[in-house]
Structures are given as C-alpha cells and as structure tokens.
Design a protein around this motif. Structure first.
Motif, PDB file in Angstrom:
ATOM      1  N   VAL A   1       0.916  -1.122   0.072  1.00 56.13           N
ATOM      2  CA  VAL A   1      -0.036  -0.164   0.072  1.00 56.13           C
ATOM      3  C   VAL A   1       0.683   1.009  -0.222  1.00 56.13           C
ATOM      4  O   VAL A   1       0.639   2.057  -0.799  1.00 56.13           O
ATOM      5  CB  VAL A   1      -0.910  -0.301   1.130  1.00 56.13           C
ATOM      6  N   GLN A   2       1.824   0.880   0.943  1.00 53.80           N
ATOM      7  CA  GLN A   2       2.774   2.323   0.558  1.00 53.80           C
ATOM      8  C   GLN A   2       3.701   2.718  -0.869  1.00 53.80           C
ATOM      9  O   GLN A   2       3.745   3.417  -0.984  1.00 53.80           O
ATOM     10  CB  GLN A   2       4.236   1.669   1.892  1.00 53.80           C
ATOM     11  N   ARG A   3       3.820   1.870  -0.765  1.00 47.06           N
ATOM     12  CA  ARG A   3       4.543   1.804  -2.380  1.00 47.06           C
ATOM     13  C   ARG A   3       3.538   2.053  -3.874  1.00 47.06           C
ATOM     14  O   ARG A   3       3.801   2.955  -4.343  1.00 47.06           O
ATOM     15  CB  ARG A   3       5.240   0.496  -3.057  1.00 47.06           C
ATOM     16  N   ILE A   4       2.271   1.166  -3.623  1.00 48.30           N
ATOM     17  CA  ILE A   4       1.541   1.705  -5.023  1.00 48.30           C
ATOM     18  C   ILE A   4       0.041   2.397  -5.122  1.00 48.30           C
ATOM     19  O   ILE A   4      -0.624   2.929  -5.678  1.00 48.30           O
ATOM     20  CB  ILE A   4       1.464   0.006  -5.248  1.00 48.30           C
ATOM     21  N   GLY A   5       0.018   2.104  -3.143  1.00 44.92           N
ATOM     22  CA  GLY A   5      -1.462   2.824  -3.366  1.00 44.92           C
ATOM     23  C   GLY A   5      -2.464   1.203  -2.658  1.00 44.92           C
ATOM     24  O   GLY A   5      -2.393   0.724  -3.354  1.00 44.92           O
ATOM     25  N   ALA A   6      -3.957   2.183  -2.547  1.00 50.32           N
ATOM     26  CA  ALA A   6      -4.643   0.790  -1.944  1.00 50.32           C
ATOM     27  C   ALA A   6      -5.047   0.829  -2.724  1.00 50.32           C
ATOM     28  O   ALA A   6      -5.305  -0.735  -2.742  1.00 50.32           O
ATOM     29  CB  ALA A   6      -5.522   1.971  -0.537  1.00 50.32           C
ATOM     30  N   SER A   7      -5.964   1.052  -3.579  1.00 48.40           N
ATOM     31  CA  SER A   7      -6.251   1.660  -4.841  1.00 48.40           C
ATOM     32  C   SER A   7      -5.591   0.141  -5.742  1.00 48.40           C
ATOM     33  O   SER A   7      -6.478  -1.097  -6.523  1.00 48.40           O
ATOM     34  CB  SER A   7      -6.528   1.710  -5.725  1.00 48.40           C
ATOM     35  N   THR A   8      -4.591  -0.207  -6.369  1.00 46.92           N
ATOM     36  CA  THR A   8      -3.515  -0.561  -6.979  1.00 46.92           C
ATOM     37  C   THR A   8      -3.327  -2.233  -6.534  1.00 46.92           C
ATOM     38  O   THR A   8      -3.518  -3.357  -6.832  1.00 46.92           O
ATOM     39  CB  THR A   8      -2.425  -0.085  -7.554  1.00 46.92           C
ATOM     40  N   ALA A   9      -2.795  -2.104  -5.174  1.00 46.95           N
ATOM     41  CA  ALA A   9      -3.182  -3.017  -4.056  1.00 46.95           C
ATOM     42  C   ALA A   9      -4.283  -3.797  -3.942  1.00 46.95           C
ATOM     43  O   ALA A   9      -4.163  -5.224  -3.703  1.00 46.95           O
ATOM     44  CB  ALA A   9      -2.347  -2.882  -2.802  1.00 46.95           C
ATOM     45  N   SER A  10      -5.137  -2.955  -3.596  1.00 43.73           N
ATOM     46  CA  SER A  10      -6.520  -4.376  -3.473  1.00 43.73           C
ATOM     47  C   SER A  10      -7.457  -4.993  -4.557  1.00 43.73           C
ATOM     48  O   SER A  10      -7.417  -5.380  -4.318  1.00 43.73           O
ATOM     49  CB  SER A  10      -7.394  -3.071  -3.402  1.00 43.73           C
ATOM     50  N   GLN A  11      -6.401  -4.451  -5.551  1.00 45.41           N
ATOM     51  CA  GLN A  11      -6.958  -5.048  -6.737  1.00 45.41           C
ATOM     52  C   GLN A  11      -5.773  -6.392  -6.909  1.00 45.41           C
ATOM     53  O   GLN A  11      -6.733  -6.939  -7.986  1.00 45.41           O
ATOM     54  CB  GLN A  11      -6.642  -3.321  -7.994  1.00 45.41           C
ATOM     55  N   ALA A  12      -4.654  -5.678  -7.039  1.00 42.78           N
ATOM     56  CA  ALA A  12      -3.977  -7.501  -6.810  1.00 42.78           C
ATOM     57  C   ALA A  12      -4.170  -8.322  -6.316  1.00 42.78           C
ATOM     58  O   ALA A  12      -3.902  -9.154  -6.379  1.00 42.78           O
ATOM     59  CB  ALA A  12      -2.394  -6.911  -7.407  1.00 42.78           C
ATOM     60  N   GLY A  13      -4.636  -8.454  -4.996  1.00 42.42           N
ATOM     61  CA  GLY A  13      -4.789  -8.762  -4.309  1.00 42.42           C
ATOM     62  C   GLY A  13      -5.751 -10.022  -4.277  1.00 42.42           C
ATOM     63  O   GLY A  13      -6.527 -10.536  -4.288  1.00 42.42           O
ATOM     64  N   MET A  14      -6.409  -9.488  -5.956  1.00 43.79           N
ATOM     65  CA  MET A  14      -7.820 -10.521  -6.279  1.00 43.79           C
ATOM     66  C   MET A  14      -7.190 -11.761  -6.365  1.00 43.79           C
ATOM     67  O   MET A  14      -7.953 -12.678  -6.696  1.00 43.79           O
ATOM     68  CB  MET A  14      -8.567  -9.962  -6.908  1.00 43.79           C
ATOM     69  N   ILE A  15      -5.723 -12.155  -6.861  1.00 41.54           N
ATOM     70  CA  ILE A  15      -5.778 -13.494  -7.034  1.00 41.54           C
ATOM     71  C   ILE A  15      -5.501 -14.007  -5.971  1.00 41.54           C
ATOM     72  O   ILE A  15      -5.607 -15.046  -5.554  1.00 41.54           O
ATOM     73  CB  ILE A  15      -3.973 -13.420  -7.457  1.00 41.54           C
ATOM     74  N   GLY A  16      -6.294 -13.287  -4.930  1.00 48.17           N
ATOM     75  CA  GLY A  16      -5.315 -14.563  -3.495  1.00 48.17           C
ATOM     76  C   GLY A  16      -6.781 -15.510  -3.608  1.00 48.17           C
ATOM     77  O   GLY A  16      -6.497 -16.597  -3.003  1.00 48.17           O
ATOM     78  N   PRO A  17      -7.780 -15.174  -3.212  1.00 48.70           N
ATOM     79  CA  PRO A  17      -8.557 -15.519  -3.354  1.00 48.70           C
ATOM     80  C   PRO A  17      -9.130 -16.990  -4.102  1.00 48.70           C
ATOM     81  O   PRO A  17      -9.151 -17.891  -4.025  1.00 48.70           O
ATOM     82  CB  PRO A  17      -9.986 -14.773  -3.430  1.00 48.70           C
ATOM     83  N   VAL A  18      -8.568 -16.313  -5.220  1.00 48.35           N
ATOM     84  CA  VAL A  18      -8.357 -17.510  -6.119  1.00 48.35           C
ATOM     85  C   VAL A  18      -7.582 -18.127  -6.412  1.00 48.35           C
ATOM     86  O   VAL A  18      -7.459 -19.629  -6.740  1.00 48.35           O
ATOM     87  CB  VAL A  18      -8.508 -16.767  -8.136  1.00 48.35           C
ATOM     88  N   SER A  19      -6.123 -17.910  -5.840  1.00 46.49           N
ATOM     89  CA  SER A  19      -5.054 -19.376  -4.983  1.00 46.49           C
ATOM     90  C   SER A  19      -5.782 -20.126  -4.496  1.00 46.49           C
ATOM     91  O   SER A  19      -5.111 -21.022  -4.383  1.00 46.49           O
ATOM     92  CB  SER A  19      -4.109 -18.591  -4.915  1.00 46.49           C
TER      93      SER A  19
END
Length: 306
Positions: free
Chosen positions: A253-271
C-alpha cells in the motif's frame, strides 16, 4: 492538488518499484487467503470460527506486540487523534471484517461469499474517487473489469449450486467487504505519516485483543485445550497467514497505493482453488482455470501502468 494520499500517482512510481509493490501485494494476498484452507483443516477437529480466530491471534500477537514495543521506544509519541484512529483501524480492519465474513458464511455458500468479497476493490475505487477526488484511470477500470469477469467464471459453478444463500448472509459479507475497503483507505492515509510497520503493529495488537477477548466472553476457558494439530495449524495461521501477509500488504500500500494493492490482491482468493486442490483434494474445472487466467490478465494489466 486534492489527490489521494493513499495512492501515489502512477506516473511518479518507477516501474521496478511498481512491480515490486505488486509482487508484495500478490504474495501477501495468497498467504492471507491460505487461512481458508487451514480453517477447513481445523474445523475437522470440531472447533468453531470464534475459536479459530482467537487462536490465530494468540499466535500472532507476540510478533505484533514485539514490533509495537520496539516502535514505541524508537519513534516519537503518537497524537491522541492517531491513537484513536489506530484503535478504529484495528477494530474495523482485522476484527470486524473477519467476524462479519465468518458470520455470513453461516447463511450463504462459499462461492457467493467469495464473489461478494471481490467488491472490496470497487469500494476502494469508489470511495477514493468520490471522497478523495482521485482520478481513476481507464487502465484501472479495465483491469478491474477483466478480473471481475474472471472471478465470475471461477465461481460460476458455486453460484449455480444454489447453496442456501440468504439476504442476511449476503449483507453480512457485504459489510465485511466494505469494512476492509475502509480499512485499506484509512491505513493508506496514515502509513505515510507513521510508517507501515508501526501502523500494522499497533492496529493488529488492538484487533488481537478484541478477538481474544471475544473468545473468553463467548466460549468457556476449557476450549483452550485442543488437540496438538489445532495448535500447529493455528501457529501456521498466525505466522504465515497473518503476520507475513499483513506486513506485505501494508508495504505494498505504501509503494503502489490502496487502489492498486486491493486490485492486485484479487489473485489471493483465486489461489485458494489451487491450494484446495493440493491440500484438500477439491476438484478444479476448466471453467475455474479459465477464470483464473483472466484474473491474472487483469493483474498483468496493472503492471503495465505507466
């Protein structure tokens, strides 16, 4: 000048830093999502959600408390306002969102629960745009759309199963997604001022106390005695599925922001599809694999932001 402090402008983030932030966000999301597999393994020993959450925090609390004490000795004291905001973050982010999620699962299927939780990035983008006046780029919206199409494919079988979803359960899980979106935005605003390690340590100490306190209020002390396997699973849940992903996510979040981090995090549940197949021997269909590929395509689009 009225841009969100939670998300650095894409053009100001060097590509290596963007890719590193995305990698942290994805790795953290995968580890964090693995808690579902561990929870299923623990449920075989007839423990409930309140007990699983409490044991998870019992094993993670010493790490967060150690970091918090270190930061208290080496950093300037926090203002009263920041202290209260940290308490709020701890309650909203890792207690309320988890508790609402587990409550909702009592009424609706896992497939519907996962699908609703994927509304989190939408809430982050909407709140950021409406209240923080940050411009949302086309590539962000397009990446979100592609990922959501993949998510629908991944869980289409679960949704067609029609496993007793109710309005109450859906609203509870919706509240979980919304509370976590608020947490991401609030933490993104504070992380620049007090640092990611400090914020995470303090907020997680608060949430740990609430989760453990809830156990002693709702369950007898005798339930602390469990089979050895429950303790080992809880240790893995506390360290690998809580401590590590929490710090990874906050740094992302500190590096890329909350919006981008939350979108990237969508891979987690799929995993969890792959983890479920490997650990729990759950079947994986061609439709699920296709949907996963679309989610990965959406993550790749985020990495191509300039």
């Amino acid at each position: 000048m009225n841009k969100s402090a939670t998300a650095p402008a894409a053009h100001s983030t060097p590509r290596p830093a963007l890719l590193a932030g995305l990698a942290l966000a994805i790795a953290g999301a995968v580890l964090f999502s693995a808690k579902a597999v561990l929870a299923k393994l623990m449920y075989r020993y007839h423990v409930d959600a309140v007990t699983v959450i409490a044991f998870r925090m019992l094993f993670s609390l010493p790490v967060f408390a150690a970091v918090a004490l270190w930061k208290m000795r080496t950093e300037a004291p926090l203002s009263n306002t920041d202290r209260w905001r940290l308490v709020l973050l701890g309650v909203i982010g890792y207690y309320l969102s988890s508790y609402l999620d587990f409550l909702g699962l009592q009424f609706i299927s896992v497939g519907l629960e996962r699908l609703i939780l994927f509304l989190t990035p939408t809430f982050v983008l909407l709140i950021t745009s409406v209240f923080l006046k940050r411009h949302i780029s086309r590539i962000e919206w397009l990446a979100l759309l592609v990922s959501y199409c993949g998510i629908v494919l991944v869980f289409v079988h679960d949704l067609h199963g029609g496993a007793g979803s109710t309005a109450v359960g859906a609203l509870l899980v919706l509240g979980s997604a919304l509370s976590y979106a608020v947490y991401l935005l609030m933490s993104g605003e504070m992380v620049r001022r007090i640092g990611s390690l400090r914020l995470v340590a303090y907020a997680m100490c608060v949430s740990s106390v609430v989760c453990i306190g809830q156990f002693f209020v709702l369950r007898p002390v005798a339930m602390l005695i469990q089979p050895a396997a429950v303790y080992w699973y809880s240790l893995a849940n506390g360290i690998f599925c809580t401590v590590l992903p929490v710090f990874m996510t906050m740094i992302a979040v500190q590096r890329i922001g909350a919006s981008t981090a939350s979108q990237a995090g969508m891979i987690g549940p799929v995993s969890t599809l792959f983890l479920g197949a490997l650990v729990l021997n759950e079947p994986m269909t061609a439709v699920q694999v296709s949907g996963t590929a679309m989610v990965l395509a959406g993550i790749y689009m985020l990495s191509k932001k300039k």
